[in-house]
Motif scaffolding. Structure first.
Motif, short mmCIF file in Angstrom:
data_model
loop_
_atom_site.label_atom_id
_atom_site.label_comp_id
_atom_site.label_asym_id
_atom_site.label_seq_id
_atom_site.Cartn_x
_atom_site.Cartn_y
_atom_site.Cartn_z
N TYR A 135 0.84 -1.20 0.00
CA TYR A 135 0.00 0.00 0.00
C TYR A 135 0.87 1.25 0.00
O TYR A 135 0.63 2.20 -0.74
CB TYR A 135 -0.90 0.04 1.23
N TRP A 136 1.90 1.24 0.86
CA TRP A 136 2.78 2.40 0.95
C TRP A 136 3.53 2.63 -0.36
O TRP A 136 3.64 3.75 -0.84
CB TRP A 136 3.78 2.23 2.10
N LEU A 137 4.07 1.55 -0.95
CA LEU A 137 4.80 1.69 -2.22
C LEU A 137 3.93 2.28 -3.31
O LEU A 137 4.36 3.16 -4.07
CB LEU A 137 5.36 0.33 -2.66
N LEU A 138 2.68 1.82 -3.40
CA LEU A 138 1.77 2.36 -4.41
C LEU A 138 1.45 3.83 -4.14
O LEU A 138 1.43 4.65 -5.06
CB LEU A 138 0.48 1.52 -4.45
N LYS A 139 1.24 4.17 -2.89
CA LYS A 139 0.97 5.57 -2.53
C LYS A 139 2.20 6.43 -2.79
O LYS A 139 2.09 7.55 -3.29
CB LYS A 139 0.56 5.64 -1.05
N TYR A 140 3.38 5.92 -2.47
CA TYR A 140 4.62 6.65 -2.70
C TYR A 140 4.84 6.90 -4.20
O TYR A 140 5.17 8.02 -4.62
CB TYR A 140 5.81 5.88 -2.12
N ALA A 141 4.63 5.87 -5.00
CA ALA A 141 4.78 6.02 -6.45
C ALA A 141 3.80 7.05 -6.99
O ALA A 141 4.15 7.88 -7.84
CB ALA A 141 4.57 4.68 -7.16
N SER A 142 2.59 7.04 -6.49
CA SER A 142 1.59 8.02 -6.90
C SER A 142 1.98 9.42 -6.45
O SER A 142 1.80 10.39 -7.19
CB SER A 142 0.23 7.64 -6.30
N ALA A 143 2.53 9.53 -5.25
CA ALA A 143 2.92 10.83 -4.71
C ALA A 143 4.04 11.48 -5.52
O ALA A 143 4.10 12.70 -5.64
CB ALA A 143 3.34 10.69 -3.25
N ILE A 144 4.92 10.68 -6.07
CA ILE A 144 6.00 11.21 -6.91
C ILE A 144 5.41 11.92 -8.12
O ILE A 144 5.88 12.99 -8.52
CB ILE A 144 6.97 10.08 -7.34
N GLU A 145 4.36 11.33 -8.69
CA GLU A 145 3.75 11.92 -9.88
C GLU A 145 2.78 13.06 -9.55
O GLU A 145 2.61 13.97 -10.35
CB GLU A 145 2.99 10.84 -10.65
N SER A 146 2.15 13.00 -8.38
CA SER A 146 1.08 13.95 -8.10
C SER A 146 1.37 14.93 -6.97
O SER A 146 0.57 15.80 -6.68
CB SER A 146 -0.20 13.19 -7.74
N ASP A 147 2.50 14.78 -6.31
CA ASP A 147 2.87 15.67 -5.20
C ASP A 147 1.95 15.50 -3.99
O ASP A 147 1.78 16.43 -3.21
CB ASP A 147 2.90 17.12 -5.66
N ASP A 148 1.30 14.34 -3.85
CA ASP A 148 0.45 14.05 -2.70
C ASP A 148 1.29 13.76 -1.47
O ASP A 148 2.49 13.49 -1.56
CB ASP A 148 -0.42 12.80 -2.96
N GLU A 149 0.63 13.80 -0.32
CA GLU A 149 1.27 13.40 0.93
C GLU A 149 1.55 11.90 0.91
O GLU A 149 0.84 11.14 0.27
CB GLU A 149 0.33 13.69 2.12
N VAL A 150 2.58 11.49 1.61
CA VAL A 150 2.93 10.08 1.72
C VAL A 150 2.80 9.66 3.18
O VAL A 150 3.15 10.41 4.07
CB VAL A 150 4.38 9.83 1.23
N TRP A 151 2.28 8.46 3.40
CA TRP A 151 2.24 7.94 4.76
C TRP A 151 3.66 7.69 5.23
O TRP A 151 4.50 7.18 4.49
CB TRP A 151 1.45 6.65 4.81
N THR A 152 3.96 8.03 6.45
CA THR A 152 5.29 7.80 7.01
C THR A 152 5.30 6.69 8.05
O THR A 152 6.35 6.24 8.46
CB THR A 152 5.85 9.09 7.65
#
Length: 169
Positions: A135-152
């Motif tokens: 889940y984190w990897l998918l969110k992180y990959a998305s955040a790189i493209e969209s500048d979204d927050e990432v779970w830490t």
């Protein structure tokens, strides 16, 4: 939660889980005492997406006790975490598929904390941690493209036993 109470249930364990989570979500939405029929309808709808859920006319008292115990524990755990981080509880945070898999949703998020809920008699296992890592990897990959927050951080909760496991990414 007494194991014999869980064993008395004639419901599938996955249905008990969905019943407890549906009740917790309704409690969190300010329905202090949600109707069991509403909880059951939500649980049946969710289960029918993934399993051969059977229509139920009602639930036994022992099922209510188990689901109520787990729901109240989950609500308490989420509210404590929400207060500690000073962020609201977000239900069903989006897990982007990134074109690799279908997008989906997680259980909860509180600020930068991804919350995964398990209802089990066992300790957390490697598969539970792999799930939140994906889940984190998918969110992180998305955040790189969209500048979204990432779970830490990730927080695994087991409301029937009130077990916590917290980890940073």
């Amino acid at each position: 939660m007494p194991g014999e109470l869980v064993e008395q249930s004639r419901l599938q364990k996955a249905m008990l889980f969905e019943l407890a989570v549906a009740r917790a979500e309704l409690i969190l939405s300010d329905k202090t005492e949600p109707e069991w029929a509403e909880c059951l309808a939500i649980a049946l709808e969710r289960q029918s997406r993934h399993y051969d859920a059977q229509k139920l006319d009602g639930i036994e008292e022992s099922d209510r006790k188990v689901a109520e115990h787990a729901a109240r524990n989950l609500v308490s755990m989420l509210r404590r975490t929400s207060r500690a981080h000073d962020f609201p509880i977000v239900r069903s945070p989006v897990i982007p598929g990134m074109g690799w898999i279908a997008s989906g949703t997680g259980d909860f998020a509180i600020g930068k904390v991804l919350v995964e809920v398990k209802h089990t008699a066992r300790n957390f296992i490697a598969g539970d941690f792999r799930q939140v890592l994906m889940y984190w990897l998918l969110k992180y990959a998305s955040a790189i493209e969209s500048d979204d927050e990432v779970w830490t951080e990730c927080l695994l909760l087991n409301p029937p036993a009130e077990l916590w496991s917290r980890h940073q990414f």
